[in-house]
Design a protein around this motif. Structure first.
Motif, PDB file in Angstrom:
ATOM      1  N   THR A  27       0.799  -1.224   0.000  1.00 44.44           N
ATOM      2  CA  THR A  27       0.000   0.000   0.000  1.00 44.44           C
ATOM      3  C   THR A  27       0.832   1.274   0.000  1.00 44.44           C
ATOM      4  OG1 THR A  27      -0.210  -0.110   2.404  1.00 44.44           O
ATOM      5  CG2 THR A  27      -1.997  -1.074   1.091  1.00 44.44           C
ATOM      6  N   GLU A  28       2.098   1.207   0.337  1.00 43.17           N
ATOM      7  CA  GLU A  28       2.925   2.418   0.307  1.00 43.17           C
ATOM      8  C   GLU A  28       3.138   2.933  -1.113  1.00 43.17           C
ATOM      9  OE1 GLU A  28       6.038  -0.960   0.388  1.00 43.17           O
ATOM     10  OE2 GLU A  28       4.099  -0.559   1.286  1.00 43.17           O
ATOM     11  N   TRP A  29       2.859   2.105  -2.119  1.00 40.49           N
ATOM     12  CA  TRP A  29       3.017   2.537  -3.508  1.00 40.49           C
ATOM     13  C   TRP A  29       1.685   2.832  -4.188  1.00 40.49           C
ATOM     14  CZ3 TRP A  29       7.456   4.378  -4.219  1.00 40.49           C
ATOM     15  CH2 TRP A  29       8.587   3.783  -3.643  1.00 40.49           C
ATOM     16  N   ILE A  30       0.592   2.767  -3.451  1.00 35.58           N
ATOM     17  CA  ILE A  30      -0.720   3.018  -4.028  1.00 35.58           C
ATOM     18  C   ILE A  30      -0.968   4.524  -4.082  1.00 35.58           C
ATOM     19  CG2 ILE A  30      -3.205   2.677  -3.756  1.00 35.58           C
ATOM     20  CD1 ILE A  30      -1.754   0.126  -4.522  1.00 35.58           C
ATOM     21  N   LEU A  31      -1.295   5.021  -5.255  1.00 32.11           N
ATOM     22  CA  LEU A  31      -1.592   6.436  -5.438  1.00 32.11           C
ATOM     23  C   LEU A  31      -3.012   6.725  -4.962  1.00 32.11           C
ATOM     24  CD1 LEU A  31      -0.136   6.897  -9.034  1.00 32.11           C
ATOM     25  CD2 LEU A  31       0.966   7.474  -6.862  1.00 32.11           C
ATOM     26  N   THR A  32      -3.211   7.907  -4.396  1.00 29.37           N
ATOM     27  CA  THR A  32      -4.524   8.296  -3.897  1.00 29.37           C
ATOM     28  C   THR A  32      -4.800   9.750  -4.248  1.00 29.37           C
ATOM     29  OG1 THR A  32      -3.605   8.956  -1.755  1.00 29.37           O
ATOM     30  CG2 THR A  32      -4.426   6.689  -1.930  1.00 29.37           C
ATOM     31  N   GLY A  33      -6.031  10.158  -4.059  1.00 30.58           N
ATOM     32  CA  GLY A  33      -6.414  11.553  -4.208  1.00 30.58           C
ATOM     33  C   GLY A  33      -6.103  12.139  -5.573  1.00 30.58           C
ATOM     34  N   ASN A  34      -5.614  13.381  -5.574  1.00 35.03           N
ATOM     35  CA  ASN A  34      -5.322  14.098  -6.803  1.00 35.03           C
ATOM     36  C   ASN A  34      -4.250  13.397  -7.633  1.00 35.03           C
ATOM     37  OD1 ASN A  34      -5.817  16.356  -8.528  1.00 35.03           O
ATOM     38  ND2 ASN A  34      -3.824  17.161  -7.918  1.00 35.03           N
ATOM     39  N   THR A  35      -3.294  12.762  -6.977  1.00 38.27           N
ATOM     40  CA  THR A  35      -2.234  12.057  -7.705  1.00 38.27           C
ATOM     41  C   THR A  35      -2.815  10.891  -8.503  1.00 38.27           C
ATOM     42  OG1 THR A  35      -0.700  12.659  -5.944  1.00 38.27           O
ATOM     43  CG2 THR A  35       0.041  10.997  -7.494  1.00 38.27           C
ATOM     44  N   LEU A  36      -3.785  10.217  -7.927  1.00 38.38           N
ATOM     45  CA  LEU A  36      -4.446   9.119  -8.640  1.00 38.38           C
ATOM     46  C   LEU A  36      -5.192   9.653  -9.859  1.00 38.38           C
ATOM     47  CD1 LEU A  36      -5.126   6.097  -8.710  1.00 38.38           C
ATOM     48  CD2 LEU A  36      -7.126   6.620  -7.300  1.00 38.38           C
ATOM     49  N   ILE A  37      -5.836  10.806  -9.712  1.00 43.69           N
ATOM     50  CA  ILE A  37      -6.537  11.428 -10.842  1.00 43.69           C
ATOM     51  C   ILE A  37      -5.543  11.796 -11.945  1.00 43.69           C
ATOM     52  CG2 ILE A  37      -7.879  13.448 -11.559  1.00 43.69           C
ATOM     53  CD1 ILE A  37      -9.122  13.347  -8.668  1.00 43.69           C
ATOM     54  N   LEU A  38      -4.400  12.377 -11.563  1.00 50.21           N
ATOM     55  CA  LEU A  38      -3.376  12.742 -12.542  1.00 50.21           C
ATOM     56  C   LEU A  38      -2.799  11.527 -13.259  1.00 50.21           C
ATOM     57  CD1 LEU A  38      -1.405  15.455 -10.547  1.00 50.21           C
ATOM     58  CD2 LEU A  38      -2.887  15.828 -12.521  1.00 50.21           C
ATOM     59  N   ALA A  39      -2.773  10.394 -12.577  1.00 53.90           N
ATOM     60  CA  ALA A  39      -2.196   9.177 -13.149  1.00 53.90           C
ATOM     61  C   ALA A  39      -3.085   8.542 -14.203  1.00 53.90           C
ATOM     62  CB  ALA A  39      -1.911   8.171 -12.034  1.00 53.90           C
ATOM     63  N   ASP A  40      -4.370   8.882 -14.214  1.00 61.10           N
ATOM     64  CA  ASP A  40      -5.302   8.334 -15.201  1.00 61.10           C
ATOM     65  C   ASP A  40      -5.198   9.152 -16.482  1.00 61.10           C
ATOM     66  OD1 ASP A  40      -7.321   7.090 -16.577  1.00 61.10           O
ATOM     67  OD2 ASP A  40      -8.935   7.997 -15.393  1.00 61.10           O
ATOM     68  N   LEU A  41      -4.191   8.874 -17.266  1.00 66.22           N
ATOM     69  CA  LEU A  41      -3.850   9.696 -18.422  1.00 66.22           C
ATOM     70  C   LEU A  41      -4.833   9.588 -19.583  1.00 66.22           C
ATOM     71  CD1 LEU A  41      -0.020   9.130 -18.293  1.00 66.22           C
ATOM     72  CD2 LEU A  41      -1.287  11.158 -17.563  1.00 66.22           C
ATOM     73  N   ASN A  42      -5.598   8.520 -19.666  1.00 66.71           N
ATOM     74  CA  ASN A  42      -6.577   8.393 -20.751  1.00 66.71           C
ATOM     75  C   ASN A  42      -8.012   8.591 -20.258  1.00 66.71           C
ATOM     76  OD1 ASN A  42      -6.740   5.979 -19.391  1.00 66.71           O
ATOM     77  ND2 ASN A  42      -6.853   4.717 -21.224  1.00 66.71           N
ATOM     78  N   ASN A  43      -8.155   9.018 -19.019  1.00 64.87           N
ATOM     79  CA  ASN A  43      -9.460   9.361 -18.434  1.00 64.87           C
ATOM     80  C   ASN A  43     -10.498   8.253 -18.544  1.00 64.87           C
ATOM     81  OD1 ASN A  43      -8.686  12.047 -17.661  1.00 64.87           O
ATOM     82  ND2 ASN A  43      -8.778  12.576 -19.826  1.00 64.87           N
TER      83      ASN A  43
END
Length: 64
Positions: A27-43
């Motif tokens: 879980t230390e490598w799981i993205l959350t919040g705004n960072t998770l949104i930014l990581a979804d590059l193809n929406n």
């Protein structure tokens, strides 16, 4: 694509994204919040290998 907030899109962001995709129970490598949104590059509301490929292509384009 700027997952570490340094105002650059580079290999560091790619590493962060790859770690998230392969994290499993780490879980230390799981993205959350705004960072998770930014990581979804193809929406598509998923963060997966497709986003890794898109980010890799973006980085390679900046090198040309």
């Amino acid at each position: 694509g700027d997952l570490n907030g340094d105002k650059l899109v580079n290999v560091t962001d790619l590493i962060i994204l790859k770690r998230h995709v392969i994290a499993g129970s780490k879980t230390e490598w799981i993205l959350t919040g705004n960072t998770l949104i930014l990581a979804d590059l193809n929406n598509d509301n998923l963060v997966n290998i497709t986003d890794v490929i898109i980010l890799k292509r973006k980085i390679l384009e900046t090198l040309q």
